[in-house]
Design an enzyme around this catalytic site. Structure first.
Site, PDB file in Angstrom:
ATOM      1  N   ALA A 429      31.027   1.306  -0.649  1.00  0.00           N
ATOM      2  CA  ALA A 429      31.303   2.021   0.597  1.00  0.00           C
ATOM      3  C   ALA A 429      31.707   1.040   1.670  1.00  0.00           C
ATOM      4  O   ALA A 429      31.318  -0.129   1.645  1.00  0.00           O
ATOM      5  CB  ALA A 429      30.069   2.810   1.046  1.00  0.00           C
ATOM      6  N   CYS A 430      32.525   1.512   2.604  1.00  0.00           N
ATOM      7  CA  CYS A 430      32.767   0.770   3.836  1.00  0.00           C
ATOM      8  C   CYS A 430      32.141   1.584   4.961  1.00  0.00           C
ATOM      9  O   CYS A 430      31.225   2.362   4.735  1.00  0.00           O
ATOM     10  CB  CYS A 430      34.253   0.505   4.058  1.00  0.00           C
ATOM     11  SG  CYS A 430      35.241   2.005   4.257  1.00  0.00           S
ATOM     12  N   ILE A 431      32.618   1.444   6.166  1.00  0.00           N
ATOM     13  CA  ILE A 431      31.975   2.105   7.287  1.00  0.00           C
ATOM     14  C   ILE A 431      32.005   3.625   7.162  1.00  0.00           C
ATOM     15  O   ILE A 431      31.031   4.307   7.448  1.00  0.00           O
ATOM     16  CB  ILE A 431      32.643   1.673   8.611  1.00  0.00           C
ATOM     17  CG1 ILE A 431      32.413   0.177   8.830  1.00  0.00           C
ATOM     18  CG2 ILE A 431      32.080   2.450   9.794  1.00  0.00           C
ATOM     19  CD1 ILE A 431      33.169  -0.386  10.011  1.00  0.00           C
ATOM     20  N   ARG A 433      33.813   5.377   4.274  1.00  0.00           N
ATOM     21  CA  ARG A 433      34.338   5.869   3.011  1.00  0.00           C
ATOM     22  C   ARG A 433      33.485   5.461   1.826  1.00  0.00           C
ATOM     23  O   ARG A 433      33.026   4.327   1.741  1.00  0.00           O
ATOM     24  CB  ARG A 433      35.744   5.308   2.749  1.00  0.00           C
ATOM     25  CG  ARG A 433      36.705   5.428   3.888  1.00  0.00           C
ATOM     26  CD  ARG A 433      38.050   4.837   3.504  1.00  0.00           C
ATOM     27  NE  ARG A 433      38.950   4.785   4.642  1.00  0.00           N
ATOM     28  CZ  ARG A 433      40.269   4.699   4.543  1.00  0.00           C
ATOM     29  NH1 ARG A 433      40.826   4.652   3.373  1.00  0.00           N
ATOM     30  NH2 ARG A 433      41.020   4.666   5.628  1.00  0.00           N
TER      31      ARG A 433
END
Length: 484
Positions: A429-431, A433
Site C-alpha cells: 500500500a501507499c498513502i 492505494r
C-alpha cells in the site's frame, strides 16, 4: 513482470521516504511561525525545529535509497534497507568529484559538473532498486559452513557493495549524459517560466492514474535537475541567504495546487452530488463529503479524483487542464505558498509565515474562483454528455462506504472479493492505494470492490491492480497481510 507492474512497485516504494516529508514540513513550519525572518537566529526553539526539519530535507537522497530498498524488498526486512544505504554510500563516494579526479587521473577542475550533484534522489532511487533486487535474490542463499555466518540476509549488504562498484564505473560514463538530459529538460521548462510551471502541473495530474507522477515530481520538487523547489522553499530565509531561493519564484511549482486541492476539487464533488439521481444522493453525499474534506484539509485528492477518473475521463482531462491553468496563474502573479506533504489547509497554514510565501492569501481568493469554475464546468459537462459519475449509473452499484467499522472484517471482505489468499501474490500500500499483484485478475469483481468503499480501481499489465481506498489503504493492507 511487465514494465508497468515493475514501475508500480517502484511507485509504492517511493511512498516510504516521501512519507517523512510531512514531519519535516511540520517542524519547519512551526519554526517559521516562531521566527519567520531569522530562520532560527532569533529563537533557540525556532532554530531547533527548523534545523530538525532541515535534517530530513537535506538527507532526502539517502532516505530514497533506504526507503526504496526497504519498500521493494519481498518481506520488508531491515537488511534490504541497510543494503540500500551501503549501495548509496559506495556510489556517492566513488563518484564524488575528488574520487573521480583521482580515478581518472585528471585535475579536479576538469571533473564534469554532474559529479558534484551525484547525491540526489535519482541516484538514491537507483541504489534502492538495485539493493532490493539483490536482497530478493540473495537473502536466502546459504554459504559453505565455514562462511555460514555471512549467509542469507547478512550476505546482501556484502554483495551490494561489490555490485555497486561495478554500477559506479558504469555511472562514471553515463551519469554526465543522464544528468545533462535531466538538466536540459528542467531548464527547458524553467525557461518557459510560468507557462512551464503550468505544463508541469498538467502532466503531474495526467500521471496520477498509474501512480508515476512521483518520477516527474522528483525533477521539479527535488534536486535532480537543480530545481529543488520543495527543499528550497522549506529552507526559507536560509535558502535566501544561500542564494538558493528567490522570493516570488521559489515555490512556483507548488503554489497553484492549493486552489485546486482546497477548492477546485470540492467544487467538483458538489457538482457530482447535485448531478446524481435523487434516489442516490444520500449515498453519493457521504462519499463526496469525505473525499472533499480530505482534499481541502490534507491535500489528499485521489479518493475524489478516482470517483470520476475512469467513469468520465473527459472530466479528468478538464481537471488536469484546470490544474495547469491554476499553477500558471499563481506563478504569473507571484502568489506563493509551499508544502511538505500536499497542498491542503494544514500545509498552507504552516507555510504562511515562511519568508518565501508571498501574497499566499490570494491563493484563497483564486481558490474561490476555481471552486465556481469546477462546479459550473463539471455540472454542465456531466449533464450535457450524460456522464455516469457516481449516482448516475444505470446498472452499476453505487459505491458506498463499508458498513462495518471492524478493519479486520473489512480486510477479510476485500480478500474474498480479490479471489482469496491463494490469488494474491503480493500485498502492499501507499498513502491511498492498495497495490496488489494477483495470479488471476479476471476473477476480481470491481463492482463489489466499489460496494466495499473503493473509490476506484487501476489495472496495470496482466496481474497488477491498484485499489483506491484513501487513508485506510495502509491499514487494510496490514490487516490483509495478517490474515494470510
Amino acid at each position: 513482470m511487465n514494465i508497468l507492474g515493475y514501475l508500480q512497485k517502484i511507485g509504492r516504494a517511493l511512498m516510504v521516504p516521501v512519507a517523512v516529508l510531512p514531519a519535516a514540513a511540520i517542524l519547519m513550519g512551526i519554526g517559521y511561525w516562531i521566527d519567520p525572518n531569522g530562520w532560527g537566529g532569533g529563537s533557540p526553539v525556532a532554530a531547533f525545529l527548523i534545523k530538525a526539519g532541515a535534517a530530513i530535507i537535506d538527507s532526502m537522497p539517502v532516505l530514497f535509497a533506504v526507503g526504496v530498498a526497504y519498500g521493494m524488498s519481498k518481506d520488508k526486512d531491515g537488511s534490504a534497507a541497510l543494503a540500500g544505504l551501503v549501495g548509496f554510500l559506495v556510489v556517492t563516494t566513488l563518484l564524488s568529484p575528488g574520487a573521480v579526479a583521482q580515478i581518472k587521473g585528471i585535475p579536479a577542475d576538469q571533473v564534469p559538473a554532474a559529479f558534484a550533484k551525484i547525491s540526489n534522489q535519482f541516484v538514491g532511487i537507483l541504489c534502492g532498486v538495485i539493493a532490493a533486487e539483490l536482497y530478493n535474490r540473495f537473502s536466502s542463499v546459504e554459504l559453505h559452513k565455514a562462511l555460514a555466518f555471512f549467509s542469507g540476509r547478512r550476505l546482501v549488504p556484502i554483495v551490494t557493495s561489490v555490485v555497486m562498484i561495478v554500477v559506479s564505473f558504469i555511472l562514471m560514463a553515463v551519469w554526465p549524459v543522464i544528468y545533462g538530459g535531466l538538466v536540459s529538460f528542467g531548464e527547458s521548462i524553467v525557461s518557459m517560466g510560468s507557462t512551464g510551471a503550468g505544463i508541469y502541473a498538467f502532466f503531474n495530474r495526467l500521471l496520477i492514474p498509474v501512480g508515476l507522477h512521483h518520477a516527474l515530481n522528483s525533477v521539479f520538487w527535488f534536486d535532480v535537475a537543480g530545481i529543488n523547489d520543495i527543499p528550497n522553499f522549506l529552507g526559507g530565509q536560509s535558502s535566501i541567504d544561500a542564494g538558493k531561493a528567490v522570493i516570488g519564484t521559489t515555490g512556483m511549482y507548488q503554489a497553484g495546487f492549493f486552489p485546486i486541492m482546497m477548492f477546485g476539487l470540492p467544487g467538483a464533488a458538489l457538482a457530482i452530488y447535485h448531478s446524481a439521481k435523487k434516489e442516490h444522493k444520500e449515498k453519493v453525499a457521504s462519499i463526496m463529503i469525505a473525499a472533499a474534506f480530505a482534499a481541502f484539509f490534507t491535500g489528499v485528492t485521489e479518493p475524489l479524483e478516482f470517483s470520476f477518473m475512469f467513469v468520465a475521463p473527459v472530466l479528468y482531462v478538464i481537471h488536469a487542464l484546470l490544474t495547469g491553468i491554476s499553477v500558471f496563474i499563481a506563478s504569473s502573479m507571484h502568489w506563493i505558498a509551499g508544502f511538505g506533504f500536499s497542498a491542503g489547509l494544514v500545509d498552507m497554514v504552516l507555510s504562511s509565515r515562511n519568508p518565501l510565501a508571498t501574497q499566499w492569501y490570494m491563493l484563497l481568493v483564486q481558490g474561490l474562483v476555481f471552486f465556481g469554475l469546477y462546479y459550473a464546468i463539471f455540472r454542465a459537462v456531466i449533464v450535457k454528455f450524460n456522464l455516469k459519475t457516481p449516482g448516475r449509473e444505470d446498472d452499476e452499484a453505487v459505491p458506498v462506504q463499508a458498513q462495518t467499522t471492524d478493519r479486520t472484517e473489512l480486510a477479510r471482505q476485500y480478500l474474498e472479493v480479490l479471489g482469496g489468499q491463494e490469488n494474491l501474490v503480493t500485498i502492499d500500500a501507499c498513502i491511498t492505494r492498495l497495490r496488489l499483484t494477483l495470479k488471476d485478475r479476471s476473477i476480481v469483481d470491481e463492482r463489489k470492490l466499489k460496494a466495499l468503499g473503493a473509490a476506484g480501481v487501476v489495472k496495470l499489465g496482466e496481474q497488477n491492480l491498484q485499489v483506491i481506498l484513501g487513508p485506510l489503504a495502509e491499514i487494510i493492507a496490514g490487516e490483509m497481510k495478517a490474515l494470510r
